[in-house]
Scaffold this motif. Sequence first.
Motif, PDB file in Angstrom:
ATOM      1  N   ILE A 115       0.863  -1.289  -0.014  1.00  0.00           N
ATOM      2  CA  ILE A 115       0.010   0.009  -0.217  1.00  0.00           C
ATOM      3  C   ILE A 115       0.765   1.233  -0.042  1.00  0.00           C
ATOM      4  O   ILE A 115       0.631   2.186  -0.874  1.00  0.00           O
ATOM      5  CB  ILE A 115      -0.930  -0.051   1.298  1.00  0.00           C
ATOM      6  CG1 ILE A 115      -1.978  -1.059   1.117  1.00  0.00           C
ATOM      7  CG2 ILE A 115      -1.534   1.357   1.277  1.00  0.00           C
ATOM      8  CD1 ILE A 115      -2.859  -1.379   2.427  1.00  0.00           C
ATOM      9  N   ARG A 116       1.865   1.232   1.057  1.00  0.00           N
ATOM     10  CA  ARG A 116       2.898   2.342   0.812  1.00  0.00           C
ATOM     11  C   ARG A 116       3.301   2.815  -0.558  1.00  0.00           C
ATOM     12  O   ARG A 116       3.517   3.673  -0.793  1.00  0.00           O
ATOM     13  CB  ARG A 116       3.818   2.203   2.061  1.00  0.00           C
ATOM     14  CG  ARG A 116       4.893   3.199   2.034  1.00  0.00           C
ATOM     15  CD  ARG A 116       4.308   4.633   2.184  1.00  0.00           C
ATOM     16  NE  ARG A 116       3.645   5.030   3.570  1.00  0.00           N
ATOM     17  CZ  ARG A 116       3.165   6.237   3.633  1.00  0.00           C
ATOM     18  NH1 ARG A 116       3.213   7.211   2.829  1.00  0.00           N
ATOM     19  NH2 ARG A 116       2.431   6.299   4.898  1.00  0.00           N
ATOM     20  N   ASP A 117       4.091   1.490  -1.114  1.00  0.00           N
ATOM     21  CA  ASP A 117       4.744   1.688  -2.243  1.00  0.00           C
ATOM     22  C   ASP A 117       3.908   2.120  -3.517  1.00  0.00           C
ATOM     23  O   ASP A 117       4.523   2.594  -4.334  1.00  0.00           O
ATOM     24  CB  ASP A 117       5.305   0.371  -2.634  1.00  0.00           C
ATOM     25  CG  ASP A 117       6.508  -0.196  -1.617  1.00  0.00           C
ATOM     26  OD1 ASP A 117       7.023   0.780  -0.735  1.00  0.00           O
ATOM     27  OD2 ASP A 117       6.917  -1.393  -1.639  1.00  0.00           O
ATOM     28  N   ASN A 118       2.677   1.937  -3.330  1.00  0.00           N
ATOM     29  CA  ASN A 118       1.665   2.038  -4.361  1.00  0.00           C
ATOM     30  C   ASN A 118       0.556   3.150  -4.032  1.00  0.00           C
ATOM     31  O   ASN A 118      -0.512   3.234  -4.552  1.00  0.00           O
ATOM     32  CB  ASN A 118       1.134   1.019  -5.068  1.00  0.00           C
ATOM     33  CG  ASN A 118       1.901  -0.129  -5.372  1.00  0.00           C
ATOM     34  OD1 ASN A 118       2.261  -0.074  -6.609  1.00  0.00           O
ATOM     35  ND2 ASN A 118       2.076  -1.015  -4.906  1.00  0.00           N
ATOM     36  N   LEU A 119       1.066   3.945  -3.044  1.00  0.00           N
ATOM     37  CA  LEU A 119       0.259   5.124  -2.475  1.00  0.00           C
ATOM     38  C   LEU A 119      -0.449   6.122  -3.471  1.00  0.00           C
ATOM     39  O   LEU A 119      -1.600   6.483  -3.452  1.00  0.00           O
ATOM     40  CB  LEU A 119       0.872   5.786  -1.612  1.00  0.00           C
ATOM     41  CG  LEU A 119       0.148   6.549  -0.488  1.00  0.00           C
ATOM     42  CD1 LEU A 119      -1.043   5.694   0.338  1.00  0.00           C
ATOM     43  CD2 LEU A 119       0.813   7.392   0.730  1.00  0.00           C
ATOM     44  N   LYS A 120       0.245   6.543  -4.608  1.00  0.00           N
ATOM     45  CA  LYS A 120      -0.232   7.261  -5.491  1.00  0.00           C
ATOM     46  C   LYS A 120      -1.213   6.532  -6.429  1.00  0.00           C
ATOM     47  O   LYS A 120      -2.251   7.425  -6.793  1.00  0.00           O
ATOM     48  CB  LYS A 120       0.978   7.696  -6.613  1.00  0.00           C
ATOM     49  CG  LYS A 120       1.956   8.662  -5.985  1.00  0.00           C
ATOM     50  CD  LYS A 120       3.042   8.881  -6.822  1.00  0.00           C
ATOM     51  CE  LYS A 120       4.052  10.052  -6.237  1.00  0.00           C
ATOM     52  NZ  LYS A 120       5.162  10.334  -7.230  1.00  0.00           N
ATOM     53  N   GLU A 121      -1.433   5.478  -6.413  1.00  0.00           N
ATOM     54  CA  GLU A 121      -2.562   4.660  -7.142  1.00  0.00           C
ATOM     55  C   GLU A 121      -3.729   4.655  -6.428  1.00  0.00           C
ATOM     56  O   GLU A 121      -4.813   4.645  -6.763  1.00  0.00           O
ATOM     57  CB  GLU A 121      -2.110   3.130  -7.534  1.00  0.00           C
ATOM     58  CG  GLU A 121      -1.264   3.097  -8.884  1.00  0.00           C
ATOM     59  CD  GLU A 121       0.252   3.876  -8.412  1.00  0.00           C
ATOM     60  OE1 GLU A 121       0.626   3.539  -7.372  1.00  0.00           O
ATOM     61  OE2 GLU A 121       0.854   4.090  -9.816  1.00  0.00           O
ATOM     62  N   PHE A 122      -3.593   4.822  -4.970  1.00  0.00           N
ATOM     63  CA  PHE A 122      -4.455   4.709  -3.953  1.00  0.00           C
ATOM     64  C   PHE A 122      -5.239   6.166  -3.704  1.00  0.00           C
ATOM     65  O   PHE A 122      -6.174   6.442  -3.085  1.00  0.00           O
ATOM     66  CB  PHE A 122      -4.088   4.177  -2.698  1.00  0.00           C
ATOM     67  CG  PHE A 122      -4.174   2.663  -2.671  1.00  0.00           C
ATOM     68  CD1 PHE A 122      -5.247   2.088  -2.391  1.00  0.00           C
ATOM     69  CD2 PHE A 122      -3.092   1.892  -2.839  1.00  0.00           C
ATOM     70  CE1 PHE A 122      -5.257   0.560  -2.266  1.00  0.00           C
ATOM     71  CE2 PHE A 122      -2.737   0.667  -2.798  1.00  0.00           C
ATOM     72  CZ  PHE A 122      -4.038   0.094  -2.470  1.00  0.00           C
ATOM     73  N   ASP A 123      -4.319   7.320  -4.029  1.00  0.00           N
ATOM     74  CA  ASP A 123      -4.545   8.638  -3.789  1.00  0.00           C
ATOM     75  C   ASP A 123      -6.184   8.976  -3.964  1.00  0.00           C
ATOM     76  O   ASP A 123      -6.653   9.663  -3.137  1.00  0.00           O
ATOM     77  CB  ASP A 123      -3.666   9.331  -4.549  1.00  0.00           C
ATOM     78  CG  ASP A 123      -3.940  10.833  -4.070  1.00  0.00           C
ATOM     79  OD1 ASP A 123      -3.905  11.159  -2.999  1.00  0.00           O
ATOM     80  OD2 ASP A 123      -3.835  11.907  -5.093  1.00  0.00           O
ATOM     81  N   SER A 124      -6.812   8.656  -5.122  1.00  0.00           N
ATOM     82  CA  SER A 124      -8.074   9.196  -5.588  1.00  0.00           C
ATOM     83  C   SER A 124      -9.113   8.181  -4.633  1.00  0.00           C
ATOM     84  O   SER A 124     -10.320   8.720  -4.600  1.00  0.00           O
ATOM     85  CB  SER A 124      -8.343   8.894  -7.065  1.00  0.00           C
ATOM     86  OG  SER A 124      -8.384   7.407  -7.306  1.00  0.00           O
ATOM     87  N   PHE A 125      -8.692   7.316  -4.025  1.00  0.00           N
ATOM     88  CA  PHE A 125      -9.776   6.699  -3.074  1.00  0.00           C
ATOM     89  C   PHE A 125      -9.515   6.830  -1.416  1.00  0.00           C
ATOM     90  O   PHE A 125      -9.992   6.751  -0.644  1.00  0.00           O
ATOM     91  CB  PHE A 125      -9.362   5.180  -3.200  1.00  0.00           C
ATOM     92  CG  PHE A 125      -9.766   4.639  -4.652  1.00  0.00           C
ATOM     93  CD1 PHE A 125     -11.138   4.284  -4.976  1.00  0.00           C
ATOM     94  CD2 PHE A 125      -8.729   4.467  -5.672  1.00  0.00           C
ATOM     95  CE1 PHE A 125     -11.159   3.866  -6.416  1.00  0.00           C
ATOM     96  CE2 PHE A 125      -8.907   3.955  -6.831  1.00  0.00           C
ATOM     97  CZ  PHE A 125     -10.204   3.686  -7.273  1.00  0.00           C
ATOM     98  N   LEU A 126      -8.415   7.900  -1.287  1.00  0.00           N
ATOM     99  CA  LEU A 126      -8.514   8.250   0.116  1.00  0.00           C
ATOM    100  C   LEU A 126      -8.644   9.726   0.300  1.00  0.00           C
ATOM    101  O   LEU A 126      -8.285  10.586  -0.284  1.00  0.00           O
ATOM    102  CB  LEU A 126      -6.739   7.671   0.479  1.00  0.00           C
ATOM    103  CG  LEU A 126      -6.288   6.570   0.278  1.00  0.00           C
ATOM    104  CD1 LEU A 126      -4.674   6.554   0.413  1.00  0.00           C
ATOM    105  CD2 LEU A 126      -6.938   5.710   1.133  1.00  0.00           C
ATOM    106  N   ALA A 127      -9.674   9.781   1.464  1.00  0.00           N
ATOM    107  CA  ALA A 127      -9.821  11.427   1.787  1.00  0.00           C
ATOM    108  C   ALA A 127      -8.666  11.815   2.570  1.00  0.00           C
ATOM    109  O   ALA A 127      -8.303  11.345   3.288  1.00  0.00           O
ATOM    110  CB  ALA A 127     -11.143  11.220   2.583  1.00  0.00           C
TER     111      ALA A 127
END
Length: 207
Positions: A115-127
């Motif tokens: 999750i930390r390594d791919n945080l940019k891909e998660f960005d739009s799903f995180l408030a």
Amino acid sequence: MNVDVSAMEMDPEMAKKLFASGAVLVITGAPVGTEFGIDLCNYTIGEKFRGVKMIPPGPHYIWCASCGPYGDVAPRVGFVHYFKSEEVVVREWSQRDEEMQESQADDKELEKKRIRDNLKEFDSFLAPYDYRFYNKWKLLTDKVTESTVERCRPTLGPIRTNVELQSCSDEDRPRGTLHTNNLQQQSTKTIVNESDLLPNLKPVEGI
């Protein structure tokens, strides 16, 4: 609690720093419409919501409350965690218990690293954590240390706004004490003590 649907304005450079250094909370499987809160703010979970980013280090209170089809809301169930810089915390939604629970991944540390390594891909799903209310929260918790959080944590983990009671089987359910009134007809019966009809419910240990 603060319910504010307006957008939080922040300097782009500051936002980048907080995104890189802040902690991340990931929640998987929470139904749309579930009430969610962190510290002094609460929201309603939408379709894209998967958690919160840019969480500042320190103690934070996170909770969810399941909502029914007719607008009824269940009691809040949450937890307190002392977040560290860049930390990733993962919780899974339990459909059976309708609350957040620890991740069931076989390798939890590997899951957090991905999750930390791919945080940019998660960005739009995180408030983003709402820093407009952070100073108020910090004033309330600036003396709370990590050891304090661990010492005060309930044995079973979750913090509930309502006391959870042990269930009572039908065999153990009280039936009341009946007394025949001889002054009236023989078939007429009255309850001597109405409290005898109440089950002897006890709180679940560790809450």
